[in-house]
Design an enzyme around this catalytic site. Structure first.
Site, PDB file in Angstrom:
ATOM      1  N   ARG A  26     -11.350  16.585  -2.904  1.00 32.17           N
ATOM      2  CA  ARG A  26     -10.906  15.365  -2.228  1.00 32.17           C
ATOM      3  C   ARG A  26      -9.381  15.382  -2.200  1.00 32.17           C
ATOM      4  O   ARG A  26      -8.751  16.243  -2.797  1.00 32.17           O
ATOM      5  CB  ARG A  26     -11.461  14.073  -2.870  1.00 32.17           C
ATOM      6  CG  ARG A  26     -11.747  14.042  -4.315  1.00 32.17           C
ATOM      7  CD  ARG A  26     -10.516  14.092  -5.190  1.00 32.17           C
ATOM      8  NE  ARG A  26      -9.492  13.135  -4.807  1.00 32.17           N
ATOM      9  CZ  ARG A  26      -8.218  13.240  -5.127  1.00 32.17           C
ATOM     10  NH1 ARG A  26      -7.773  14.277  -5.830  1.00 32.17           N
ATOM     11  NH2 ARG A  26      -7.333  12.350  -4.752  1.00 32.17           N
ATOM     12  N   ALA A  63      -6.283  14.354   0.904  1.00 30.64           N
ATOM     13  CA  ALA A  63      -6.167  14.730   2.320  1.00 30.64           C
ATOM     14  C   ALA A  63      -5.835  16.211   2.567  1.00 30.64           C
ATOM     15  O   ALA A  63      -6.571  16.893   3.303  1.00 30.64           O
ATOM     16  CB  ALA A  63      -5.147  13.819   3.004  1.00 30.64           C
ATOM     17  N   ASP A  96      -3.262   9.494   3.633  1.00 25.95           N
ATOM     18  CA  ASP A  96      -4.380  10.186   4.292  1.00 25.95           C
ATOM     19  C   ASP A  96      -4.178  10.292   5.788  1.00 25.95           C
ATOM     20  O   ASP A  96      -4.724  11.192   6.438  1.00 25.95           O
ATOM     21  CB  ASP A  96      -5.695   9.465   3.993  1.00 25.95           C
ATOM     22  CG  ASP A  96      -6.085   9.696   2.545  1.00 25.95           C
ATOM     23  OD1 ASP A  96      -5.545   8.994   1.680  1.00 25.95           O
ATOM     24  OD2 ASP A  96      -6.870  10.626   2.285  1.00 25.95           O
ATOM     25  N   ASN A 138      -3.741   4.986   2.886  1.00 27.86           N
ATOM     26  CA  ASN A 138      -3.900   5.690   1.611  1.00 27.86           C
ATOM     27  C   ASN A 138      -4.966   4.945   0.809  1.00 27.86           C
ATOM     28  O   ASN A 138      -5.507   3.926   1.248  1.00 27.86           O
ATOM     29  CB  ASN A 138      -2.565   5.745   0.856  1.00 27.86           C
ATOM     30  CG  ASN A 138      -2.627   6.667  -0.354  1.00 27.86           C
ATOM     31  OD1 ASN A 138      -3.070   7.805  -0.253  1.00 27.86           O
ATOM     32  ND2 ASN A 138      -2.213   6.185  -1.519  1.00 27.86           N
ATOM     33  N   LYS A 139      -5.261   5.461  -0.362  1.00 25.48           N
ATOM     34  CA  LYS A 139      -6.329   4.912  -1.205  1.00 25.48           C
ATOM     35  C   LYS A 139      -6.257   3.392  -1.315  1.00 25.48           C
ATOM     36  O   LYS A 139      -5.185   2.816  -1.462  1.00 25.48           O
ATOM     37  CB  LYS A 139      -6.231   5.561  -2.594  1.00 25.48           C
ATOM     38  CG  LYS A 139      -7.264   5.139  -3.600  1.00 25.48           C
ATOM     39  CD  LYS A 139      -8.694   5.258  -3.099  1.00 25.48           C
ATOM     40  CE  LYS A 139      -9.012   6.646  -2.600  1.00 25.48           C
ATOM     41  NZ  LYS A 139     -10.285   6.683  -1.828  1.00 25.48           N
TER      42      LYS A 139
HETATM   43  O1  MRU Z   1     -10.805   9.362  -1.641  1.00 25.57           O
HETATM   44  P1  MRU Z   1      -9.793  10.397  -2.002  1.00 25.57           P
HETATM   45  O2  MRU Z   1      -9.757  10.720  -3.452  1.00 25.57           O
HETATM   46  O3  MRU Z   1      -9.913  11.638  -1.125  1.00 25.57           O
HETATM   47  O4  MRU Z   1      -8.421   9.706  -1.624  1.00 25.57           O
HETATM   48  C1  MRU Z   1      -7.220  10.415  -1.833  1.00 25.57           C
HETATM   49  C2  MRU Z   1      -5.990   9.654  -1.553  1.00 25.57           C
HETATM   50  O5  MRU Z   1      -6.026   8.517  -1.133  1.00 25.57           O
HETATM   51  C3  MRU Z   1      -4.692  10.387  -1.728  1.00 25.57           C
HETATM   52  O6  MRU Z   1      -3.674   9.510  -2.097  1.00 25.57           O
HETATM   53  C4  MRU Z   1      -4.304  11.058  -0.392  1.00 25.57           C
HETATM   54  O7  MRU Z   1      -5.372  11.806   0.103  1.00 25.57           O
HETATM   55  C5  MRU Z   1      -3.125  11.918  -0.528  1.00 25.57           C
HETATM   56  S1  MRU Z   1      -3.457  13.364  -1.462  1.00 25.57           S
HETATM   57  C6  MRU Z   1      -2.056  14.319  -1.522  1.00 25.57           C
END
Ligand code: MRU
Length: 328
Positions: free
Chosen positions: A46, A48, A217, A227-228
């Site tokens: 997981r 991005a 993301d 983002n998350k």
């Molecule tokens: O659901 P996830 O764990 O894939 O979410 C990840 C995030 O939100 C990260 O902050 C984002 O992908 C950036 S990773 C460098």
């Protein structure tokens, strides 16, 4: 620290199983695009940029065996909707056969690692000595080909001799902060304090946070950043407390085709992530649940976007478009 979230063997791709961290370090081996898509969907891999690399290797596996690439692309594209790196990688791989596909997938991976190191060096200049840095989710080595985006900036700042410490928000409901970011920082011997998400405002109000840095993301043409879930709340809090709020992301996370954050597709994840955890249920049967996995932080709340091609202060449509034009 040499965490390798993704390993390409030439005939398979191996993912460090992030569902098991920090208790166990085990790899899942994928030999088909369908297996890679399942690994992405099930959160084995997981983050991005890591999802983008995974998709590229998924197509390479099919190309090397001379299989139907259009079908493989459809399966991979359906795995997760928000991180644009997935679609960016699929587009880059389109039309490539056999060895050429493999070479391209390896290039996507290598370029991501290089971008993170460059982003780290550029972002480190924004970090004062002694900074207490809040971060959300996991934008670390685990979420990329290596080094990380937001955590890459923190690593690079430390490597530049700055004394930094990290406040990791646990990141409900999937706990990427508690399980992954805290683990990476402990491995790296960077001082880290774990808090629950709802403690962020309190710590800021007490002057215990100097800046916030997160990953992304998908970043729209005007600089709005998905983002998350919980990131937007932090950005509002940071503004209230006069703290810099940085978003670190490679150009592969920018989606110039989407005008602003309202057009970014937001993944809704299973109810069970909110009603309990790993088989334990605490919410009553019959309750309605929402579980959006991401939120959008408006560009106006972002102090700067940190990319491998430069830092964009006070991002807006013109500045983002100038960055993308200069990088073409
Ligand atoms: O659901 P996830 O764990 O894939 O979410 C990840 C995030 O939100 C990260 O902050 C984002 O992908 C950036 S990773 C460098």
């Amino acid at each position: 620290m040499n965490v390798q979230p993704i390993r390409w063997t030439g005939e398979s791709v191996e993912f460090l199983d992030q569902r098991l961290l920090p208790e166990r370090l085990e790899y899942v081996t994928c030999r088909t695009a369908t297996e890679v898509a399942a690994a992405v969907r099930d959160m084995v891999v997981r983050g991005a940029p890591a999802i983008g690399c995974a998709a590229a290797f998924g197509l390479a596996l099919e190309a090397l065996r001379g299989r139907d690439l259009a079908a493989a692309e459809t399966v991979l594209a359906a795995s997760r909707p928000t991180a644009v790196n997935l679609f960016w990688a699929l587009e880059r791989m389109r039309g490539l056969q056999g060895e050429a596909a493999m070479t391209e997938a390896v290039a996507i991976y290598d370029e991501d690692l290089a971008a993170n190191r460059r982003m780290g060096a550029l972002g480190a200049t924004l970090v004062p000595d002694g900074a207490r840095i809040m971060t959300h989710c996991n934008a670390g080595a685990l979420a990329t080909a290596g080094h990380g985006t937001a955590l890459g900036v923190i690593r690079s700042a430390r490597d530049a001799g700055k004394r930094v410490s990290v406040i990791a928000n646990e990141t409900r409901p999937y706990l990427q902060g508690a399980r992954l970011t805290a683990w990476e920082m402990v491995q790296e011997k960077i001082p880290v304090t774990l808090i629950t998400d709802s403690m962020a405002g309190h710590l800021m109000s007490r002057g215990e946070v100097d800046l916030v840095i997160v990953g992304a993301d998908r970043i729209a043409a005007n600089g709005d950043a998905a983002n998350k879930i919980g990131t937007y709340t932090l950005a509002v809090l940071a503004q209230r407390h006069g703290l810099p709020f940085y978003v670190a992301a490679p150009l592969s996370t920018f989606d110039a085709r989407i005008a602003d954050g309202s057009g970014i597709p937001i993944e809704e994840r299973p109810e069970a992530e909110v009603t309990g955890y790993r088989g334990m249920r605490w919410a009553p049967q019959g309750v309605r649940v929402r579980n959006p996995a991401f939120d959008v932080t408006p560009a106006a709340l972002i102090s700067a976007l940190v990319t491998e091609k430069g830092v964009v202060h006070a991002p807006d449509r013109d500045r983002v478009s100038a960055l993308l034009a200069a990088s073409r």
